[in-house]
Scaffold this active site. Sequence first.
Site, PDB file in Angstrom:
ATOM      1  N   MET A 173     -25.829  14.462 -21.269  1.00 45.90           N
ATOM      2  CA  MET A 173     -24.987  15.470 -21.913  1.00 45.90           C
ATOM      3  C   MET A 173     -24.164  14.837 -23.037  1.00 45.90           C
ATOM      4  O   MET A 173     -23.955  15.445 -24.087  1.00 45.90           O
ATOM      5  CB  MET A 173     -24.074  16.149 -20.887  1.00 45.90           C
ATOM      6  CG  MET A 173     -23.360  17.376 -21.421  1.00 45.90           C
ATOM      7  SD  MET A 173     -24.474  18.648 -22.064  1.00 45.90           S
ATOM      8  CE  MET A 173     -24.648  19.720 -20.644  1.00 45.90           C
TER       9      MET A 173
ATOM     10  N   GLN B  94       0.816  -1.226   0.000  1.00 45.36           N
ATOM     11  CA  GLN B  94       0.000   0.000   0.000  1.00 45.36           C
ATOM     12  C   GLN B  94       0.844   1.268   0.000  1.00 45.36           C
ATOM     13  O   GLN B  94       0.465   2.275   0.588  1.00 45.36           O
ATOM     14  CB  GLN B  94      -0.999  -0.006   1.161  1.00 45.36           C
ATOM     15  CG  GLN B  94      -2.073  -1.077   0.982  1.00 45.36           C
ATOM     16  CD  GLN B  94      -3.280  -0.899   1.888  1.00 45.36           C
ATOM     17  OE1 GLN B  94      -3.164  -0.419   3.002  1.00 45.36           O
ATOM     18  NE2 GLN B  94      -4.443  -1.311   1.407  1.00 45.36           N
TER      19      GLN B  94
END
Lengths: 581, 161
Positions: A493, A134
């Site tokens: 859109m 991580q």
Amino acid sequence: MSAQIPEVRSTEQLREKWMKPEVITGSEILLRSLLLEGVECVFGYPGGAVLYIYDAMYGFEDFNHVLTRHEQGAIHAADGYARASGKVGVCIATSGPGATNLVTGIATAYMDSVPLVVITGNVATTLIGTDAFQEADITGITMPITKHSYLVRDVKELPRIIHEAFHIASTGRKGPVLIDIPKDVSAALTLFEPSSDAVNLRGYNPRMVPNKLQLDKLVQAIEDAERPMILAGGGVIYSGGHEALYEFVKRTEIPITTTLLGLGAFPSGHELWTGMPGMHGTYTSNMAIQKSDLLINIGARFDDRVTGKLNGFAPHAKIVHIDIDPAEIGKNVPTDIPIVGDVKTVLEMLNPEVKRAAKADAWRTWIQQMKMEQPYRYQDSDSVLKPQWIIEMLNDTTNGEAIVTTDVGQHQMWAAQYYKFNQPRSWITSGGLGTMGFGLPSAIGAQMAHPERLVISVNGDGGMQMCSQELAICAINNIPVKVVIINNQVLGMVRQWQELIYDNRYSHIDLAGSPDFVKLAEAYGVKGLRATNKEEARKAWAEALETPGPVVVDFVVSKDENVYPMVTQGSTIDQMLLGDA
Amino acid sequence: MSTRHTIAILVNDQPGVLQRVSGLFGRRGYNIESITVGQSEEAGLSRMVIVTTGDEQTLEQIEKQLYKLIDVIKVINLSVSPMVARELALIKVNAEPAERPEIMGVVETFRASVVDIGSHNLMVQVVGDTTKIDAMIELLKPYGIRELSRTGVTAMIRGNV
């Protein structure tokens, strides 16, 4: 046993407690420093590298943390909180994926100049650079989208860094600042010495007070102008300059258009207000800009959605640009009178000097006529729900007084067009980055900032699915956001551009397979309502307003509605498609 | 009109500061011809010298955008004043014993120096402005340049400023 006397929790006493010099961990220093900066709530998500920080929260009741369901939800919530309150928004995430999940939110805040302090954990300093579990170089990744960033290497620096971060985020042109804290730093013990108020940053001195010479030039230009126009943007709101702007317009009687982020900076009911300019702005605003002989930009950045084709933008105008960021001046549009300074300060200095623009009477008449002839319009229907009608209904039932957050797309433009804002910090939308998924979490943050106000989150059915997991936060914390979905079953859109510019080649816009939003809401324990016609819509919305807690209202609307007016990319802003209404 | 500019930037000597500056040039599409970094006269501050090309407007934007970086203390456009600009080059050139006197002639003319001699080559060190070093390289090319390393320009305004 004597009765326990409840602890008196005055701010003074609390501050004294937080400031107490003790040997504590970096994590405790972080929490106390945040409290000392006036942080009311923090949005976050725990993980390995921030375990010490979350451990320090355990049982620490002064510190208010809201657990979201995704780091993106946390940062958009912090963003909504910041935009609604004017204070710095704060979020926390762990290292690696936790941190990278914040990237979209950081870029969103950066583009719209929103003050955030973003705290990430990182692997221990001894592991940095080893591709540890991580690990991500989040300061490196976010360098282009933060105002500044810190990687804390020594716990003793933490109080100073936190104080600097808040100062940088909230002054000058505001923006997100990232603080990356390795795990060993958050664990390390040291004597906590709160940062002094003074900030020593040689390379950072935002210019607040403008050059008087330039102000004089503007005063003269107003006197000479026959067709003056104000273009006001988010900078007015961010500087707290809306009252000074009102005074400026009152004195000069110059017509004013406000950008997408400037909505609410000026009362929309005022006769000199022409609406929004740009790609989906009013005909009046765009024509007025194009015809003007003096364009006074107050805290806007000449974004391409406002200017259209630059070559041909405001061709007759002397350009005045008031901005706190000198780099904005002359970046897109050559400027005749540059005024670097804080918008509020500038306007307050100008107001005693300016007079009514006396040569502009014919111009004012023309503006009024245009406003009358060319309002926003749409073809209403009694058989299908029209999205514009819904926004009008929201506006009428709330007197334009709600806080409205939006996602991105057609519904965003309709909300901008048909909701009539009268106060600053009531309109919260991702303007610069255009981030889908912003609508719901930002509403949660706005509601946290203003528990007493009505917060409406307007979303499309596309963006709603990008952060819908945050409905859990509404349910569990009883955050009474009214979530509106303008559900047209397509990515509207994109469909509009494909229709108008790509010859009806509708590619991957069908949102079939979307969940039943009523059931989705109910699955989270949130009330869900649906409306498919006007009567149902009025009823559902009334019920939503009467419901004390969060509600999702799914308005099923017509699929093929377009946002008009529209300036297509590459056109000047006076080349407007007006639609057939 | 696009012209060459030499900019000096005084920055906090912080980890990542080079990345902040070079990243800014990269993402905004500004050109970097050369970049040098080192200590400045003040402890805690480094001086960068960047040679870039661009028109007036670009240069103005570069300066303004640089000032937005918190770690940037001062930006100076050196090219607007009389300045001294120097770079250093090390050139390893093929040099059989028979050719050496000829090469030495070039080296002396340029007030350069030979800093290492191998059995088949010489290493030449030359200091000067960019055009001088370009010229030197041109003259050594016929012998065969095996390796070339240039420092990039560092510069300062002349006089009492």
